[in-house]
Motif scaffolding. Structure first.
Motif, PDB file in Angstrom:
ATOM      1  N   UNK A  21    -101.414  -8.212  60.018  1.00 45.39           N
ATOM      2  CA  UNK A  21    -102.369  -9.225  60.470  1.00 45.39           C
ATOM      3  C   UNK A  21    -101.838 -10.630  60.217  1.00 45.39           C
ATOM      4  N   UNK A  22    -101.226 -10.850  59.062  1.00 45.73           N
ATOM      5  CA  UNK A  22    -100.638 -12.156  58.771  1.00 45.73           C
ATOM      6  C   UNK A  22     -99.546 -12.501  59.769  1.00 45.73           C
ATOM      7  N   UNK A  23     -98.716 -11.524  60.087  1.00 43.09           N
ATOM      8  CA  UNK A  23     -97.652 -11.764  61.071  1.00 43.09           C
ATOM      9  C   UNK A  23     -98.257 -12.207  62.400  1.00 43.09           C
ATOM     10  N   UNK A  24     -99.327 -11.562  62.816  1.00 39.04           N
ATOM     11  CA  UNK A  24     -99.978 -11.926  64.082  1.00 39.04           C
ATOM     12  C   UNK A  24    -100.573 -13.328  64.005  1.00 39.04           C
ATOM     13  N   UNK A  25    -101.268 -13.632  62.918  1.00 41.28           N
ATOM     14  CA  UNK A  25    -101.888 -14.943  62.749  1.00 41.28           C
ATOM     15  C   UNK A  25    -100.839 -16.054  62.720  1.00 41.28           C
ATOM     16  N   UNK A  26     -99.700 -15.757  62.137  1.00 39.15           N
ATOM     17  CA  UNK A  26     -98.625 -16.752  62.031  1.00 39.15           C
ATOM     18  C   UNK A  26     -97.708 -16.765  63.259  1.00 39.15           C
ATOM     19  N   UNK A  27     -98.103 -16.041  64.315  1.00 34.77           N
ATOM     20  CA  UNK A  27     -97.319 -15.947  65.551  1.00 34.77           C
ATOM     21  C   UNK A  27     -95.906 -15.407  65.325  1.00 34.77           C
ATOM     22  N   UNK A  28     -95.804 -14.439  64.450  1.00 30.82           N
ATOM     23  CA  UNK A  28     -94.512 -13.794  64.180  1.00 30.82           C
ATOM     24  C   UNK A  28     -94.453 -12.505  65.005  1.00 30.82           C
ATOM     25  N   UNK A  29     -93.260 -12.132  65.402  1.00 35.91           N
ATOM     26  CA  UNK A  29     -93.090 -10.891  66.146  1.00 35.91           C
ATOM     27  C   UNK A  29     -92.836  -9.701  65.221  1.00 35.91           C
ATOM     28  N   UNK A  30     -92.617 -10.003  63.951  1.00 34.45           N
ATOM     29  CA  UNK A  30     -92.400  -8.941  62.958  1.00 34.45           C
ATOM     30  C   UNK A  30     -92.780  -9.476  61.587  1.00 34.45           C
ATOM     31  N   UNK A  31     -92.880  -8.559  60.637  1.00 34.33           N
ATOM     32  CA  UNK A  31     -93.157  -8.944  59.257  1.00 34.33           C
ATOM     33  C   UNK A  31     -91.842  -9.447  58.670  1.00 34.33           C
ATOM     34  N   UNK A  32     -91.819 -10.728  58.350  1.00 35.79           N
ATOM     35  CA  UNK A  32     -90.587 -11.327  57.827  1.00 35.79           C
ATOM     36  C   UNK A  32     -90.771 -11.735  56.365  1.00 35.79           C
ATOM     37  N   UNK A  33     -89.792 -12.446  55.835  1.00 34.93           N
ATOM     38  CA  UNK A  33     -89.816 -12.839  54.420  1.00 34.93           C
ATOM     39  C   UNK A  33     -91.019 -13.730  54.104  1.00 34.93           C
ATOM     40  N   UNK A  34     -91.363 -14.634  55.016  1.00 36.73           N
ATOM     41  CA  UNK A  34     -92.517 -15.510  54.780  1.00 36.73           C
ATOM     42  C   UNK A  34     -93.810 -14.695  54.673  1.00 36.73           C
ATOM     43  N   UNK A  35     -93.974 -13.742  55.564  1.00 41.57           N
ATOM     44  CA  UNK A  35     -95.170 -12.886  55.532  1.00 41.57           C
ATOM     45  C   UNK A  35     -95.196 -12.096  54.228  1.00 41.57           C
ATOM     46  N   UNK A  36     -94.077 -11.540  53.835  1.00 42.03           N
ATOM     47  CA  UNK A  36     -94.033 -10.745  52.605  1.00 42.03           C
ATOM     48  C   UNK A  36     -94.299 -11.613  51.374  1.00 42.03           C
ATOM     49  N   UNK A  37     -93.840 -12.854  51.372  1.00 45.66           N
ATOM     50  CA  UNK A  37     -94.149 -13.757  50.248  1.00 45.66           C
ATOM     51  C   UNK A  37     -95.659 -13.972  50.150  1.00 45.66           C
TER      52      UNK A  37
END
Length: 131
Positions: A21-37
């Motif tokens: 959900x965070x990845x989607x909200x942040x307009x990311x196409x995948x779960x990246x380091x920022x999302x995991x932080x």
């Protein structure tokens, strides 16, 4: 033990959903380091209470562990309550109960508690900067 395993699975599933959900909200196409932080920060911010306090103290004392009396003193709980809670943590495989020699020149051993290796590693990876 099955209940504890189910709780661990549920918590892991919640973190996976949060990451997606965070990845989607942040307009990311995948779960990246920022999302995991951010997911890690949520985990840290919600890890409070009695379990967290015991794990924090047990991490600090290391593999030598601590007695239930020491833990009760640090957490300001009665030793009886602390032992009961430690038995719960042992049932979910978070802590280990073992006997340690009392010390130089003293015969016998005393019961002590320490973190299981997996819990110790998890705490080190996720929480150690807060200690």
């Amino acid at each position: 033990h099955q209940h504890a395993a189910a709780l661990r699975r549920d918590l892991a599933a919640q973190h996976v959903r949060l990451a997606k959900c965070l990845a989607a909200v942040l307009n990311k196409h995948e779960v990246d380091a920022e999302v995991m932080r951010r997911v890690l920060r949520v985990s840290q911010d919600t890890a409070r209470g009695r379990s967290y306090e015991l794990v924090k103290h047990l991490y600090r004392v290391g593999v030598g562990g601590a007695s239930s009396a020491q833990l009760a003193g640090w957490t300001q709980q009665s030793e009886e309550k602390e032992r009961a809670y430690l038995r719960h943590l042992r049932a979910i495989k978070a802590v280990d109960h073992f006997s340690a020699p009392i010390g130089k020149g003293v015969a016998g051993s005393e019961p002590r508690w320490r973190l299981m290796v997996d819990m110790r590693n998890l705490y080190k990876e996720t929480m150690v900067e807060e200690s």
